[in-house]
Design a protein around this motif. Structure first.
Motif, PDB file in Angstrom:
ATOM      1  N   UNK A 135      28.105  48.126 -28.499  1.00 21.69           N
ATOM      2  CA  UNK A 135      27.953  48.830 -27.234  1.00 21.69           C
ATOM      3  C   UNK A 135      29.331  49.189 -26.703  1.00 21.69           C
ATOM      4  N   UNK A 136      29.563  50.475 -26.542  1.00 23.74           N
ATOM      5  CA  UNK A 136      30.823  50.992 -26.013  1.00 23.74           C
ATOM      6  C   UNK A 136      30.760  50.881 -24.484  1.00 23.74           C
ATOM      7  N   UNK A 137      31.541  49.970 -23.919  1.00 25.45           N
ATOM      8  CA  UNK A 137      31.520  49.725 -22.478  1.00 25.45           C
ATOM      9  C   UNK A 137      32.127  50.870 -21.670  1.00 25.45           C
ATOM     10  N   UNK A 138      33.056  51.594 -22.244  1.00 25.70           N
ATOM     11  CA  UNK A 138      33.690  52.696 -21.516  1.00 25.70           C
ATOM     12  C   UNK A 138      32.763  53.894 -21.383  1.00 25.70           C
ATOM     13  N   UNK A 139      31.989  54.166 -22.424  1.00 24.99           N
ATOM     14  CA  UNK A 139      31.104  55.331 -22.410  1.00 24.99           C
ATOM     15  C   UNK A 139      29.651  54.980 -22.111  1.00 24.99           C
ATOM     16  N   UNK A 140      29.334  53.673 -22.054  1.00 23.13           N
ATOM     17  CA  UNK A 140      27.986  53.238 -21.695  1.00 23.13           C
ATOM     18  C   UNK A 140      26.933  53.614 -22.718  1.00 23.13           C
ATOM     19  N   UNK A 141      27.264  53.531 -24.004  1.00 28.71           N
ATOM     20  CA  UNK A 141      26.289  53.899 -25.031  1.00 28.71           C
ATOM     21  C   UNK A 141      26.485  53.045 -26.289  1.00 28.71           C
ATOM     22  N   UNK A 142      25.467  53.070 -27.149  1.00 27.79           N
ATOM     23  CA  UNK A 142      25.521  52.349 -28.412  1.00 27.79           C
ATOM     24  C   UNK A 142      26.214  53.212 -29.460  1.00 27.79           C
ATOM     25  N   UNK A 143      27.056  52.573 -30.280  1.00 30.35           N
ATOM     26  CA  UNK A 143      27.800  53.308 -31.305  1.00 30.35           C
ATOM     27  C   UNK A 143      27.723  52.551 -32.631  1.00 30.35           C
ATOM     28  N   UNK A 144      27.751  53.306 -33.721  1.00 30.93           N
ATOM     29  CA  UNK A 144      27.684  52.700 -35.055  1.00 30.93           C
ATOM     30  C   UNK A 144      29.056  52.204 -35.531  1.00 30.93           C
ATOM     31  N   UNK A 146      33.113  50.977 -34.574  1.00 30.74           N
ATOM     32  CA  UNK A 146      33.894  50.389 -33.487  1.00 30.74           C
ATOM     33  C   UNK A 146      34.725  51.475 -32.806  1.00 30.74           C
ATOM     34  N   UNK A 147      34.715  51.490 -31.480  1.00 28.76           N
ATOM     35  CA  UNK A 147      35.535  52.477 -30.758  1.00 28.76           C
ATOM     36  C   UNK A 147      37.019  52.201 -30.978  1.00 28.76           C
ATOM     37  N   UNK A 148      37.851  53.168 -30.669  1.00 31.45           N
ATOM     38  CA  UNK A 148      39.289  53.023 -30.827  1.00 31.45           C
ATOM     39  C   UNK A 148      39.895  52.153 -29.727  1.00 31.45           C
ATOM     40  N   UNK A 149      39.172  51.945 -28.657  1.00 32.95           N
ATOM     41  CA  UNK A 149      39.636  51.068 -27.575  1.00 32.95           C
ATOM     42  C   UNK A 149      39.029  49.669 -27.774  1.00 32.95           C
ATOM     43  N   UNK A 150      39.385  48.739 -26.921  1.00 34.66           N
ATOM     44  CA  UNK A 150      38.922  47.350 -27.075  1.00 34.66           C
ATOM     45  C   UNK A 150      37.769  46.987 -26.144  1.00 34.66           C
ATOM     46  N   UNK A 151      37.244  47.924 -25.407  1.00 38.08           N
ATOM     47  CA  UNK A 151      36.173  47.662 -24.450  1.00 38.08           C
ATOM     48  C   UNK A 151      34.809  47.943 -25.066  1.00 38.08           C
ATOM     49  N   UNK A 152      34.355  47.010 -25.871  1.00 42.46           N
ATOM     50  CA  UNK A 152      33.052  47.140 -26.515  1.00 42.46           C
ATOM     51  C   UNK A 152      32.475  45.755 -26.766  1.00 42.46           C
ATOM     52  N   UNK A 153      31.160  45.719 -26.993  1.00 40.02           N
ATOM     53  CA  UNK A 153      30.476  44.477 -27.338  1.00 40.02           C
ATOM     54  C   UNK A 153      30.180  44.473 -28.825  1.00 40.02           C
ATOM     55  N   UNK A 154      30.356  43.331 -29.452  1.00 39.25           N
ATOM     56  CA  UNK A 154      30.007  43.173 -30.869  1.00 39.25           C
ATOM     57  C   UNK A 154      28.483  43.152 -31.017  1.00 39.25           C
ATOM     58  N   UNK A 155      27.965  43.326 -32.243  1.00 40.47           N
ATOM     59  CA  UNK A 155      26.518  43.435 -32.439  1.00 40.47           C
ATOM     60  C   UNK A 155      25.677  42.316 -31.820  1.00 40.47           C
ATOM     61  N   UNK A 156      26.099  41.057 -31.902  1.00 40.80           N
ATOM     62  CA  UNK A 156      25.300  39.965 -31.317  1.00 40.80           C
ATOM     63  C   UNK A 156      25.155  40.120 -29.805  1.00 40.80           C
ATOM     64  N   UNK A 157      26.258  40.409 -29.139  1.00 36.59           N
ATOM     65  CA  UNK A 157      26.225  40.600 -27.686  1.00 36.59           C
ATOM     66  C   UNK A 157      25.476  41.880 -27.330  1.00 36.59           C
ATOM     67  N   UNK A 158      25.533  42.874 -28.192  1.00 37.01           N
ATOM     68  CA  UNK A 158      24.819  44.126 -27.961  1.00 37.01           C
ATOM     69  C   UNK A 158      23.315  43.913 -27.985  1.00 37.01           C
ATOM     70  N   UNK A 159      22.826  43.082 -28.895  1.00 38.84           N
ATOM     71  CA  UNK A 159      21.389  42.762 -28.950  1.00 38.84           C
ATOM     72  C   UNK A 159      20.966  42.075 -27.654  1.00 38.84           C
TER      73      UNK A 159
END
Length: 181
Positions: A135-144, A146-159
């Motif tokens: 989950x990309x926290x900056x853009x508020x959407x799910x992504x396949x 990893x974003x280039x920034x560090x503001x994202x959730x890993x798959x376990x936290x995304x579930x």
């Protein structure tokens, strides 16, 4: 308030006052009569009547603490909010539901805060959720990827986030969260 939005008020409580101390509790639903102009920074409560259905909240210490947390959160979040009928109805009806809830009350604040994001304008986009995505926290959407920034959730936290976003007041008792999550 339903008519004025966020309003700062001053209340006199005492023997000769029409306002009881029991009315001035977090998330107590009240019908009030205000004295002053809406343009004033602080209005005065001249009459106050508790609405039916709020009795259970003050009898449960866990609900009182949750109400205190949510009241403080709303106070800091909604300071500049003008009249918003939909937001008022959401908060009002949510408090009524909280007063009646018997199971799953521990998750009420999670569901409330997630649903509140709809009214504040930043509810996450649920499209694209699948196992293994982030989950990309900056853009508020799910992504396949990893974003280039560090503001994202890993798959376990995304579930866990996706499960949380799907909850409502009728199903909140089903959500089981552990300390790590």
């Amino acid at each position: 308030t339903d008519e004025l939005g966020y309003v700062a008020v001053s209340v006199k409580v005492g023997r000769r006052s029409k306002v009881r101390l029991s009315h001035i509790q977090p998330l107590t639903l009240l019908s009030v009569e205000l004295h002053g102009r809406p343009s004033q920074q602080v209005m005065h409560v001249t009459e106050c009547v508790a609405l039916p259905g709020c009795e259970m909240l003050m009898m449960d210490p866990a609900k009182v603490m949750m109400a205190q947390f949510l009241a403080e959160f709303l106070q800091h979040t909604l300071r500049e909010v003008q009249r918003d009928e939909h937001l008022f109805d959401f908060i009002f009806n949510s408090i009524l539901r909280y007063n009646k809830v018997e199971r799953g009350a521990a998750n009420f604040h999670l569901v409330f805060l997630v649903k509140l994001t709809h009214y504040l304008g930043f509810f996450p986009n649920l499209e694209g959720f699948d196992s293994g995505v982030c989950f990309d926290l900056e853009n508020g959407c799910f992504v396949r990827r990893l974003p280039l920034h560090t503001n994202y959730l890993l798959p376990d936290a995304t579930v866990a986030l996706a499960n949380l976003l799907r909850l409502d007041y009728d199903t909140m008792y089903l959500y089981d969260v552990n300390r790590r999550q």
